[in-house]
Design a protein around this motif. Structure first.
Motif, mmCIF file in Angstrom:
data_model
loop_
_atom_site.group_PDB
_atom_site.id
_atom_site.type_symbol
_atom_site.label_atom_id
_atom_site.label_comp_id
_atom_site.label_asym_id
_atom_site.label_seq_id
_atom_site.Cartn_x
_atom_site.Cartn_y
_atom_site.Cartn_z
ATOM 1 N N THR A 129 0.970 -1.099 0.254
ATOM 2 C CA THR A 129 -0.017 -0.278 -0.078
ATOM 3 C C THR A 129 0.841 1.014 0.008
ATOM 4 O O THR A 129 0.896 1.946 -0.685
ATOM 5 C CB THR A 129 -0.703 -0.332 1.320
ATOM 6 O OG1 THR A 129 -1.827 -0.478 1.099
ATOM 7 C CG2 THR A 129 -1.551 1.241 1.488
ATOM 8 N N ASP A 171 2.265 1.628 -3.235
ATOM 9 C CA ASP A 171 1.353 1.852 -4.555
ATOM 10 C C ASP A 171 1.024 3.475 -4.028
ATOM 11 O O ASP A 171 1.086 4.598 -4.976
ATOM 12 C CB ASP A 171 0.097 1.318 -4.232
ATOM 13 C CG ASP A 171 0.331 -0.149 -4.761
ATOM 14 O OD1 ASP A 171 0.833 -0.177 -5.926
ATOM 15 O OD2 ASP A 171 -0.975 -1.084 -4.789
ATOM 16 N N GLN A 172 1.190 4.110 -2.976
ATOM 17 C CA GLN A 172 0.833 5.580 -2.646
ATOM 18 C C GLN A 172 2.404 6.425 -3.294
ATOM 19 O O GLN A 172 2.016 7.486 -3.598
ATOM 20 C CB GLN A 172 0.769 5.511 -1.131
ATOM 21 C CG GLN A 172 0.474 7.498 -0.433
ATOM 22 C CD GLN A 172 0.552 7.265 0.456
ATOM 23 O OE1 GLN A 172 0.295 6.152 1.781
ATOM 24 N NE2 GLN A 172 0.300 8.701 1.425
ATOM 25 N N HIS A 173 3.150 5.763 -2.714
ATOM 26 C CA HIS A 173 4.036 7.059 -3.325
ATOM 27 C C HIS A 173 5.144 6.761 -4.683
ATOM 28 O O HIS A 173 6.147 7.762 -5.240
ATOM 29 C CB HIS A 173 4.997 7.086 -2.487
ATOM 30 C CG HIS A 173 4.897 7.266 -0.744
ATOM 31 N ND1 HIS A 173 4.517 8.182 -0.438
ATOM 32 C CD2 HIS A 173 4.786 6.296 0.355
ATOM 33 C CE1 HIS A 173 4.094 8.588 0.688
ATOM 34 N NE2 HIS A 173 4.498 7.001 1.023
ATOM 35 N N SER A 231 3.727 4.766 -8.043
ATOM 36 C CA SER A 231 2.542 4.155 -8.390
ATOM 37 C C SER A 231 2.976 2.903 -9.655
ATOM 38 O O SER A 231 2.457 2.178 -10.065
ATOM 39 C CB SER A 231 1.535 4.732 -9.315
ATOM 40 O OG SER A 231 1.921 5.740 -10.138
ATOM 41 N N ASP A 232 3.944 3.496 -10.046
ATOM 42 C CA ASP A 232 4.457 2.023 -11.649
ATOM 43 C C ASP A 232 5.997 1.612 -10.656
ATOM 44 O O ASP A 232 6.610 1.163 -11.529
ATOM 45 C CB ASP A 232 4.687 2.904 -12.461
ATOM 46 C CG ASP A 232 5.994 3.786 -12.163
ATOM 47 O OD1 ASP A 232 6.465 3.840 -10.839
ATOM 48 O OD2 ASP A 232 6.756 3.926 -13.142
ATOM 49 N N TRP A 233 5.252 1.486 -9.972
ATOM 50 C CA TRP A 233 6.797 0.400 -8.567
ATOM 51 C C TRP A 233 6.692 -1.011 -8.833
ATOM 52 O O TRP A 233 7.754 -1.936 -9.158
ATOM 53 C CB TRP A 233 6.909 0.488 -7.487
ATOM 54 C CG TRP A 233 5.476 0.125 -6.949
ATOM 55 C CD1 TRP A 233 4.366 0.136 -6.772
ATOM 56 C CD2 TRP A 233 5.565 -1.866 -6.503
ATOM 57 N NE1 TRP A 233 3.649 -1.119 -5.175
ATOM 58 C CE2 TRP A 233 4.234 -1.446 -5.609
ATOM 59 C CE3 TRP A 233 6.650 -2.540 -6.269
ATOM 60 C CZ2 TRP A 233 4.131 -3.274 -5.145
ATOM 61 C CZ3 TRP A 233 6.481 -3.666 -5.766
ATOM 62 C CH2 TRP A 233 4.651 -4.086 -5.583
#
Length: 242
Positions: free
Chosen positions: A213, A216-218, A220-222
């Motif tokens: 989470t 995803d928050q920091h 988004s394309d990780w």
């Protein structure tokens, strides 16, 4: 077919898990870093997957060691014509033998090594390793400063080292972060992913739902960055062992 994903750590090994509409669990170990991926039936939970991985740990470790052995066997001779990567770009090596200090330069699409005559391959590889570390020392502080501000934390110490199976590592107690020297061969966005990944461990030790989470928050394309990082543009051409 529906799928769900998880990210576990078992005995120090990071595991990518995909839950699918399948009957049996499958474990794979992939080059170049020995990434472990599990395809598990949807009826399984994380604890069942963790147990299955523990039961296959000996096999997993053998597979990873075979990958590392193959990498060591493919050490480059550091001669003109070889391919080496810098920041995701493939460059042909040109060796210029002449008196004076050994050093690397970028000349157009070429990577040029100026080196004294009769310098052995092992020493040339040492020069390349040092040059890669210098590249990272220039890039990492900029990214760390950016994400310190984004995440509201500070990184008191970071180190570049050669690691066998990980791109990065973090000690949550001391907040010391380590970066694999091989990251200099990858696209810069892959290095940034590792910076964010390791700094996120300041907030969450494990790779569970909270960690995902936060990522995803920091960033988004990780997932795309991680996929590119764990892809194989290095292959046998440039991977020089750990």
């Amino acid at each position: 077919m529906s799928t769900a994903k998880a990210y576990l750590t078992v005995r120090g090994i990071d595991i990518d898990v995909v839950y699918k509409d399948i009957k049996n669990l499958h474990i794979g170990v992939y080059p170049p870093m020995g990434r472990v991926r599990v395809a598990a039936p949807e009826r399984f939970d994380d604890d069942q997957v963790r147990l299955a991985v523990i039961q296959r740990l000996s096999w997993i470790r053998r597979q990873r060691e075979q990958l590392r052995s193959a990498a060591r066997q493919s050490e480059r001779e550091m001669v003109t014509g070889e391919s080496h990567y810098l920041w995701g770009v493939r460059r042909r090596l040109k060796v210029v033998e002449r008196p004076g200090r050994a050093h690397f330069e970028i000349d157009g699409e070429r990577l040029v090594l100026y080196v004294p005559t009769d310098t052995q391959a092992e020493k040339r590889r040492g020069y390349l390793d040092k040059w890669y570390r210098d590249q990272l020392r220039q890039a990492i502080p900029v990214l760390v400063a950016k994400w310190e501000q984004e995440l509201g934390v500070t990184v008191p110490k970071w180190t570049i080292r050669r690691m066998k199976t990980k791109w990065g590592s973090c000690n949550r107690e001391t907040r010391h972060i380590w970066f694999n020297v091989e990251l200099a061969k990858k696209d810069p966005k892959c290095l940034e992913y590792i910076v964010v990944h390791e700094m996120t461990h300041y907030f969450e030790r494990h790779h569970g739902e909270r960690f995902i989470t936060l990522m995803d928050q920091h960033m988004s394309d990780w997932r795309e960055r991680r996929k590119e990082l764990n892809g194989a543009p290095l292959s046998h051409e440039t991977w020089v062992g750990a």
